[in-house]
Design a protein around this motif. Structure first.
Motif, mmCIF file in Angstrom:
data_model
loop_
_atom_site.group_PDB
_atom_site.id
_atom_site.type_symbol
_atom_site.label_atom_id
_atom_site.label_comp_id
_atom_site.label_asym_id
_atom_site.label_seq_id
_atom_site.Cartn_x
_atom_site.Cartn_y
_atom_site.Cartn_z
ATOM 1 N N ASN A 156 0.735 -1.399 -0.078
ATOM 2 C CA ASN A 156 0.087 -0.131 0.061
ATOM 3 C C ASN A 156 0.809 1.128 -0.076
ATOM 4 O OD1 ASN A 156 -2.498 -1.414 -0.016
ATOM 5 N ND2 ASN A 156 -2.330 -1.645 2.179
ATOM 6 N N ASN A 157 2.263 1.213 0.155
ATOM 7 C CA ASN A 157 3.232 2.275 -0.064
ATOM 8 C C ASN A 157 3.255 2.722 -1.209
ATOM 9 O OD1 ASN A 157 5.266 3.956 0.016
ATOM 10 N ND2 ASN A 157 6.562 2.924 1.187
ATOM 11 N N ALA A 158 2.512 4.039 -1.304
ATOM 12 C CA ALA A 158 2.195 4.688 -2.707
ATOM 13 C C ALA A 158 3.542 4.617 -3.553
ATOM 14 C CB ALA A 158 1.931 6.143 -2.514
ATOM 15 N N SER A 159 4.809 4.805 -2.574
ATOM 16 C CA SER A 159 6.089 5.048 -3.580
ATOM 17 C C SER A 159 6.636 3.500 -4.179
ATOM 18 C CB SER A 159 7.060 5.549 -2.655
ATOM 19 O OG SER A 159 7.464 4.542 -1.373
ATOM 20 N N LYS A 160 6.164 2.423 -3.909
ATOM 21 C CA LYS A 160 6.746 1.284 -4.261
ATOM 22 C C LYS A 160 5.449 0.127 -4.754
ATOM 23 C CE LYS A 160 10.181 -0.708 -3.696
ATOM 24 N NZ LYS A 160 10.904 -0.908 -4.771
ATOM 25 N N SER A 161 4.352 0.941 -4.466
ATOM 26 C CA SER A 161 3.159 -0.077 -5.304
ATOM 27 C C SER A 161 2.802 0.078 -6.591
ATOM 28 C CB SER A 161 1.897 0.035 -4.309
ATOM 29 O OG SER A 161 1.286 1.293 -4.421
ATOM 30 N N TYR A 162 2.302 -0.910 -7.327
ATOM 31 C CA TYR A 162 1.977 -0.692 -8.789
ATOM 32 C C TYR A 162 0.425 -1.167 -8.816
ATOM 33 C CZ TYR A 162 6.970 -0.269 -9.914
ATOM 34 O OH TYR A 162 8.231 0.213 -9.780
ATOM 35 N N PRO A 163 -0.267 -0.632 -9.677
ATOM 36 C CA PRO A 163 -1.679 -1.085 -9.827
ATOM 37 C C PRO A 163 -1.844 -2.251 -10.583
ATOM 38 C CG PRO A 163 -1.134 0.771 -11.492
ATOM 39 C CD PRO A 163 0.183 0.452 -10.494
ATOM 40 N N TYR A 164 -2.999 -3.019 -10.344
ATOM 41 C CA TYR A 164 -3.184 -4.191 -11.204
ATOM 42 C C TYR A 164 -4.688 -4.171 -11.594
ATOM 43 C CZ TYR A 164 -4.066 -6.502 -6.742
ATOM 44 O OH TYR A 164 -4.443 -6.738 -5.390
ATOM 45 N N PRO A 165 -5.221 -4.847 -12.309
ATOM 46 C CA PRO A 165 -6.437 -4.802 -12.841
ATOM 47 C C PRO A 165 -7.712 -5.177 -11.884
ATOM 48 C CG PRO A 165 -5.264 -5.987 -14.500
ATOM 49 C CD PRO A 165 -4.271 -5.949 -13.253
ATOM 50 N N ASN A 166 -8.766 -4.452 -11.709
ATOM 51 C CA ASN A 166 -9.976 -4.811 -10.874
ATOM 52 C C ASN A 166 -10.273 -6.248 -11.401
ATOM 53 O OD1 ASN A 166 -9.953 -2.355 -9.547
ATOM 54 N ND2 ASN A 166 -11.212 -1.548 -11.200
ATOM 55 N N GLY A 167 -10.845 -6.847 -10.214
ATOM 56 C CA GLY A 167 -11.340 -8.402 -10.634
ATOM 57 C C GLY A 167 -10.140 -9.557 -10.349
ATOM 58 N N ILE A 168 -8.867 -8.987 -10.182
ATOM 59 C CA ILE A 168 -7.770 -10.007 -10.142
ATOM 60 C C ILE A 168 -7.512 -10.133 -8.731
ATOM 61 C CG2 ILE A 168 -5.499 -10.321 -10.573
ATOM 62 C CD1 ILE A 168 -6.989 -10.837 -12.940
ATOM 63 N N VAL A 169 -7.269 -11.514 -8.255
ATOM 64 C CA VAL A 169 -6.973 -11.812 -7.028
ATOM 65 C C VAL A 169 -5.416 -12.408 -6.951
ATOM 66 C CG1 VAL A 169 -7.218 -12.960 -4.973
ATOM 67 C CG2 VAL A 169 -9.386 -11.856 -6.262
ATOM 68 N N ILE A 170 -4.464 -11.837 -6.432
ATOM 69 C CA ILE A 170 -3.184 -12.203 -6.276
ATOM 70 C C ILE A 170 -3.234 -13.376 -5.041
ATOM 71 C CG2 ILE A 170 -0.749 -11.864 -5.833
ATOM 72 C CD1 ILE A 170 -1.223 -9.129 -6.995
ATOM 73 N N SER A 192 -11.885 -12.920 -12.222
ATOM 74 C CA SER A 192 -13.334 -12.709 -11.659
ATOM 75 C C SER A 192 -14.366 -13.840 -11.750
ATOM 76 C CB SER A 192 -14.011 -11.358 -12.258
ATOM 77 O OG SER A 192 -13.874 -11.313 -13.650
ATOM 78 N N LEU A 193 -13.958 -14.520 -12.914
ATOM 79 C CA LEU A 193 -14.645 -15.859 -13.313
ATOM 80 C C LEU A 193 -14.378 -17.023 -12.256
ATOM 81 C CD1 LEU A 193 -15.079 -15.650 -17.074
ATOM 82 C CD2 LEU A 193 -16.735 -15.027 -15.243
ATOM 83 N N GLY A 194 -13.113 -16.907 -11.566
ATOM 84 C CA GLY A 194 -12.718 -17.900 -10.576
ATOM 85 C C GLY A 194 -11.542 -18.744 -11.276
ATOM 86 N N THR A 195 -11.071 -18.316 -12.543
ATOM 87 C CA THR A 195 -10.262 -19.158 -13.190
ATOM 88 C C THR A 195 -8.701 -18.752 -12.789
ATOM 89 O OG1 THR A 195 -11.615 -19.217 -15.168
ATOM 90 C CG2 THR A 195 -9.355 -19.838 -15.454
ATOM 91 N N GLU A 196 -7.818 -19.630 -12.510
ATOM 92 C CA GLU A 196 -6.775 -19.526 -11.815
ATOM 93 C C GLU A 196 -5.661 -19.664 -12.842
ATOM 94 O OE1 GLU A 196 -5.845 -21.507 -8.256
ATOM 95 O OE2 GLU A 196 -7.803 -20.858 -7.315
ATOM 96 N N TYR A 197 -4.538 -18.941 -12.815
ATOM 97 C CA TYR A 197 -3.403 -18.587 -13.733
ATOM 98 C C TYR A 197 -2.003 -18.508 -13.057
ATOM 99 C CZ TYR A 197 -7.175 -17.305 -16.869
ATOM 100 O OH TYR A 197 -8.390 -17.693 -17.808
ATOM 101 N N ILE A 198 -1.060 -19.061 -13.734
ATOM 102 C CA ILE A 198 0.211 -18.844 -13.203
ATOM 103 C C ILE A 198 0.999 -18.044 -14.232
ATOM 104 C CG2 ILE A 198 2.513 -19.928 -12.616
ATOM 105 C CD1 ILE A 198 0.939 -22.201 -11.416
#
Length: 268
Positions: A156-170, A192-198
């Motif tokens: 959550n540190n603004a100086s080190k965080s990068y955005p990623y798409p809504n709906g994606i869970v890491i 968001s559909l529940g499909t998992e990826y590597i």
């Protein structure tokens, strides 16, 4: 460090105790955490330090605990890689620090990660962004320390965080950076559909480019409609005057461990 985790989980229990030696306490090369001579930590706590904060000294401590020396531990790593079907990897140390003979491939790291995911302790550690752990110091006193993830998507540190798409869970992943390998990361995500990826990016020239390209991959998968296949996408970046490669691997069903894969490499 992923293979180190796998070998450690194969041969220990999470609550096994590890005593930090003078040699380990003196190790300051690359990314390390605060480990003092005589500290007593569990295997689980050292795995947290290694996998979340990418601590090289924690990797060394685990290798020493399992095999007595990093050299003998390396033999176990290579033996395990052979069993998993990796044919182009050679491990020279437990941390991933540069060695001219130390090499691997995105595919081999993928099969190591999928095997690590068969362990509940590994899956639990992968969920951590920041956590405290308790340990015993050389005087027998109870102490606590904190581990913080090296995955800037989760910060959550603004100086080190990068955005990623809504709906994606890491769900997990592992960073890795050296002068020779560049900026690298393997990630486990769910859309968001529940499909998992590597997914993974290797040999990025800068941290910003690493996260930019991972974000691009996640964006392309954020609304993927297929639930039948899990797709693994790896972008390996080379210097600007050379071509890059995208590798796609489709897996019949997402289960642990994975049972089959199709390798289709595309040059772009």
């Amino acid at each position: 460090k992923l293979m180190t985790a796998l070998v450690v989980m194969r041969h220990t229990k999470p609550d096994d105790k590890v005593v930090i030696t003078k040699e380990i306490a003196a190790m300051k090369r690359g990314s390390v955490v605060d480990l003092e001579e005589g500290d007593v930590l569990t295997v689980h706590e050292l795995l947290m330090c290694m996998l979340i904060s990418s601590a090289n000294n924690a990797a060394f401590a685990l290798a020493q605990h399992v095999a007595g020396s990093e050299q003998d531990f390396g033999k176990r790593m290579n033996g395990e890689m052979t069993k998993l079907g990796g044919t182009t990897t050679k491990f020279m140390n437990a941390s991933g620090l540069h060695d001219d003979k130390h090499k691997t491939t995105p595919y081999d790291m993928y099969i190591v990660y999928q095997e690590c995911m068969t362990y509940a302790d590994f899956r639990d550690i992968m969920k951590i962004t920041k956590a405290k752990y308790n340990y015993t110091d050389a005087n027998g006193a109870q102490r606590s320390r904190e581990v913080v993830t090296t995955n800037c998507f989760k910060l959550n540190n603004a100086s080190k965080s990068y955005p990623y798409p809504n709906g994606i869970v890491i769900l997990g992943g592992k960073t890795g950076t050296t002068t020779y390998a560049g900026y690298c990361m393997l990630m486990h995500i769910r859309n968001s559909l529940g499909t998992e990826y590597i997914i993974g990016v290797y040999r990025a020239e800068t941290e910003a480019k690493l996260y930019e390209k991972l974000n691009d991959l996640m964006l392309s998968l954020s609304k993927a409609k297929s639930k039948k296949y899990v797709i693994w996408m790896v972008v390996s970046f080379l210097p600007d005057n050379e071509k890059s490669y995208v590798t796609l691997l489709s897996i019949d069903s997402f289960k642990l461990p994975f049972t089959s894969s199709i390798d289709c490499s595309l040059m772009v």
